[in-house]
Scaffold this motif. Structure first.
Motif, PDB file in Angstrom:
ATOM      1  N   VAL A  37       7.546  39.021 -15.025  1.00  8.63           N
ATOM      2  CA  VAL A  37       8.244  39.801 -13.991  1.00  8.63           C
ATOM      3  C   VAL A  37       9.247  38.924 -13.251  1.00  8.63           C
ATOM      4  CG1 VAL A  37       7.919  41.000 -11.778  1.00  8.63           C
ATOM      5  CG2 VAL A  37       6.406  41.502 -13.707  1.00  8.63           C
ATOM      6  N   LEU A  38       8.814  37.743 -12.850  1.00  8.18           N
ATOM      7  CA  LEU A  38       9.695  36.851 -12.091  1.00  8.18           C
ATOM      8  C   LEU A  38      10.877  36.356 -12.927  1.00  8.18           C
ATOM      9  CD1 LEU A  38       6.901  34.941 -10.183  1.00  8.18           C
ATOM     10  CD2 LEU A  38       8.636  36.416  -9.142  1.00  8.18           C
ATOM     11  N   VAL A  39      10.651  36.059 -14.192  1.00  6.19           N
ATOM     12  CA  VAL A  39      11.748  35.649 -15.074  1.00  6.19           C
ATOM     13  C   VAL A  39      12.743  36.809 -15.219  1.00  6.19           C
ATOM     14  CG1 VAL A  39      12.355  35.100 -17.473  1.00  6.19           C
ATOM     15  CG2 VAL A  39      10.511  33.852 -16.337  1.00  6.19           C
ATOM     16  N   ALA A  40      12.239  38.012 -15.424  1.00  2.00           N
ATOM     17  CA  ALA A  40      13.121  39.173 -15.557  1.00  2.00           C
ATOM     18  C   ALA A  40      13.946  39.384 -14.292  1.00  2.00           C
ATOM     19  CB  ALA A  40      12.303  40.425 -15.879  1.00  2.00           C
ATOM     20  N   LEU A 116      16.092  29.088  -9.825  1.00  2.95           N
ATOM     21  CA  LEU A 116      16.562  28.060 -10.756  1.00  2.95           C
ATOM     22  C   LEU A 116      16.698  28.610 -12.171  1.00  2.95           C
ATOM     23  CD1 LEU A 116      17.419  25.174 -11.170  1.00  2.95           C
ATOM     24  CD2 LEU A 116      15.026  24.544 -11.422  1.00  2.95           C
ATOM     25  N   LEU A 117      15.622  29.158 -12.712  1.00  4.39           N
ATOM     26  CA  LEU A 117      15.681  29.696 -14.062  1.00  4.39           C
ATOM     27  C   LEU A 117      16.667  30.856 -14.134  1.00  4.39           C
ATOM     28  CD1 LEU A 117      12.945  29.727 -16.547  1.00  4.39           C
ATOM     29  CD2 LEU A 117      14.146  31.862 -16.293  1.00  4.39           C
ATOM     30  N   GLY A 118      16.683  31.692 -13.079  1.00  5.59           N
ATOM     31  CA  GLY A 118      17.632  32.810 -13.040  1.00  5.59           C
ATOM     32  C   GLY A 118      19.073  32.348 -13.033  1.00  5.59           C
ATOM     33  N   SER A 119      19.368  31.261 -12.333  1.00  2.99           N
ATOM     34  CA  SER A 119      20.746  30.770 -12.313  1.00  2.99           C
ATOM     35  C   SER A 119      21.131  30.153 -13.651  1.00  2.99           C
ATOM     36  CB  SER A 119      20.946  29.767 -11.176  1.00  2.99           C
ATOM     37  OG  SER A 119      20.188  28.603 -11.411  1.00  2.99           O
ATOM     38  N   ILE A 120      20.157  29.557 -14.350  1.00  2.00           N
ATOM     39  CA  ILE A 120      20.432  29.000 -15.681  1.00  2.00           C
ATOM     40  C   ILE A 120      20.651  30.144 -16.684  1.00  2.00           C
ATOM     41  CG2 ILE A 120      19.442  27.704 -17.615  1.00  2.00           C
ATOM     42  CD1 ILE A 120      17.893  26.057 -15.481  1.00  2.00           C
ATOM     43  N   ALA A 121      19.793  31.161 -16.618  1.00  3.32           N
ATOM     44  CA  ALA A 121      19.855  32.259 -17.580  1.00  3.32           C
ATOM     45  C   ALA A 121      20.998  33.220 -17.280  1.00  3.32           C
ATOM     46  CB  ALA A 121      18.533  33.010 -17.596  1.00  3.32           C
ATOM     47  N   ALA A 122      21.162  33.584 -16.022  1.00  7.54           N
ATOM     48  CA  ALA A 122      22.253  34.449 -15.543  1.00  7.54           C
ATOM     49  C   ALA A 122      22.645  35.549 -16.534  1.00  7.54           C
ATOM     50  CB  ALA A 122      23.462  33.601 -15.177  1.00  7.54           C
ATOM     51  N   GLY A 123      21.745  36.486 -16.747  1.00  8.85           N
ATOM     52  CA  GLY A 123      22.048  37.627 -17.605  1.00  8.85           C
ATOM     53  C   GLY A 123      21.808  37.397 -19.088  1.00  8.85           C
ATOM     54  N   ARG A 124      21.412  36.189 -19.459  1.00  9.09           N
ATOM     55  CA  ARG A 124      21.126  35.905 -20.875  1.00  9.09           C
ATOM     56  C   ARG A 124      19.652  36.228 -21.136  1.00  9.09           C
ATOM     57  NH1 ARG A 124      23.470  30.057 -20.684  1.00  9.09           N
ATOM     58  NH2 ARG A 124      21.329  29.685 -21.292  1.00  9.09           N
ATOM     59  N   PHE A 127      17.385  34.024 -23.384  1.00  8.12           N
ATOM     60  CA  PHE A 127      16.853  32.856 -22.684  1.00  8.12           C
ATOM     61  C   PHE A 127      15.597  33.250 -21.907  1.00  8.12           C
ATOM     62  CE2 PHE A 127      16.440  29.814 -19.270  1.00  8.12           C
ATOM     63  CZ  PHE A 127      16.767  28.607 -19.864  1.00  8.12           C
ATOM     64  N   GLY A 128      15.636  34.404 -21.260  1.00 10.27           N
ATOM     65  CA  GLY A 128      14.470  34.906 -20.527  1.00 10.27           C
ATOM     66  C   GLY A 128      13.281  35.158 -21.438  1.00 10.27           C
ATOM     67  N   VAL A 129      13.533  35.706 -22.627  1.00 11.07           N
ATOM     68  CA  VAL A 129      12.459  35.930 -23.599  1.00 11.07           C
ATOM     69  C   VAL A 129      11.843  34.593 -23.999  1.00 11.07           C
ATOM     70  CG1 VAL A 129      11.965  36.706 -25.959  1.00 11.07           C
ATOM     71  CG2 VAL A 129      13.352  38.121 -24.449  1.00 11.07           C
ATOM     72  N   GLY A 130      12.690  33.586 -24.189  1.00  9.43           N
ATOM     73  CA  GLY A 130      12.182  32.248 -24.515  1.00  9.43           C
ATOM     74  C   GLY A 130      11.326  31.683 -23.397  1.00  9.43           C
ATOM     75  N   ALA A 131      11.734  31.894 -22.143  1.00  6.55           N
ATOM     76  CA  ALA A 131      10.960  31.406 -20.999  1.00  6.55           C
ATOM     77  C   ALA A 131       9.607  32.111 -20.910  1.00  6.55           C
ATOM     78  CB  ALA A 131      11.746  31.603 -19.706  1.00  6.55           C
ATOM     79  N   VAL A 132       9.601  33.407 -21.150  1.00  2.00           N
ATOM     80  CA  VAL A 132       8.336  34.157 -21.126  1.00  2.00           C
ATOM     81  C   VAL A 132       7.437  33.708 -22.283  1.00  2.00           C
ATOM     82  CG1 VAL A 132       7.298  36.450 -21.344  1.00  2.00           C
ATOM     83  CG2 VAL A 132       9.290  36.117 -19.868  1.00  2.00           C
ATOM     84  N   THR A 133       8.008  33.470 -23.440  1.00  2.00           N
ATOM     85  CA  THR A 133       7.228  32.974 -24.580  1.00  2.00           C
ATOM     86  C   THR A 133       6.613  31.614 -24.252  1.00  2.00           C
ATOM     87  OG1 THR A 133       8.650  34.167 -26.116  1.00  2.00           O
ATOM     88  CG2 THR A 133       7.333  32.366 -27.036  1.00  2.00           C
ATOM     89  N   ALA A 134       7.386  30.753 -23.597  1.00  2.00           N
ATOM     90  CA  ALA A 134       6.858  29.448 -23.176  1.00  2.00           C
ATOM     91  C   ALA A 134       5.716  29.627 -22.182  1.00  2.00           C
ATOM     92  CB  ALA A 134       7.971  28.600 -22.567  1.00  2.00           C
ATOM     93  N   SER A 135       5.857  30.576 -21.280  1.00  2.00           N
ATOM     94  CA  SER A 135       4.817  30.845 -20.288  1.00  2.00           C
ATOM     95  C   SER A 135       3.527  31.317 -20.960  1.00  2.00           C
ATOM     96  CB  SER A 135       5.311  31.904 -19.299  1.00  2.00           C
ATOM     97  OG  SER A 135       4.295  32.279 -18.419  1.00  2.00           O
TER      98      SER A 135
END
Length: 181
Positions: A37-40, A116-124, A127-135
């Motif tokens: 949720v937070l990554v999204a 931080l992660l949101g500013s790196i991903a910024a609509g990508r 990238f968010g799917v990768g972060a959730v997979t890592a989580s």
């Protein structure tokens, strides 16, 4: 992955619950779903909204700091009065509620995941799917992999050391949050 694996309240709690084999599935699920949720929210650009109301971060920092101090002092008390590892007794509700509090009352979670992660991903979204997979990978490995350390934690002394470390981290984070707000 480095933002997710960073030592903090949430990871220390997941490790402890994995060692105790208490409500591991519920605690891991809370962490994974919350991170998703937070990554999204971060990838969708909510970080810009939070930056407009910095007082919300201050309130969250003080509340989170107080919570972490309380959790740290409980860990310190356990370090003074150690016990051998206890296996799940079927009462999984409190650990799940604690995991929710450690996640949603912790301003570091918002700073790391939303800003931080949101500013790196910024609509990508990929990238968010990768972060959730890592989580998912991290919390499942931490929660269920902790069992491998069970023989070590059959001794009260090992719990004393772990609880002392958890207390130091939680109290340090709590003081840091309150002092920095």
């Amino acid at each position: 992955m480095t933002l997710i694996v960073a030592i903090g309240a949430q990871n220390a709690f997941v490790l402890r619950q994995g060692l105790r084999r208490q409500a591991v599935a519920g605690v891991v699920a809370v962490c994974v779903i919350s991170d998703a949720v937070l990554v999204a929210v971060g990838v969708a650009g909510f970080g810009a909204v939070v930056r407009r109301w910095p007082s919300a971060i201050t309130v969250a920092a003080v509340a989170g700091g107080i919570f972490l101090l309380g959790y740290g002092f409980l860990a310190a008390r356990r370090a003074v009065r150690p016990r051998a590892m206890q296996v799940d007794d079927g009462h999984g509700g409190r650990p799940v509620l604690t995991a929710l509090a450690l996640t949603w009352l912790n301003p570091h979670v918002y700073l790391d995941t939303v800003l931080l992660l949101g500013s790196i991903a910024a609509g990508r979204w990929l990238f968010g799917v990768g972060a959730v997979t890592a989580s998912v990978t991290w919390f499942v490995a931490l929660g269920y992999g902790a069992r491998l350390l069970s023989p070590l934690f059959a001794k009260p002394r090992a719990w004393r050391v772990l609880d002392g470390l958890i207390a130091a981290v939680m109290i340090g984070l709590g003081v840091g949050l309150i002092a920095g707000s």
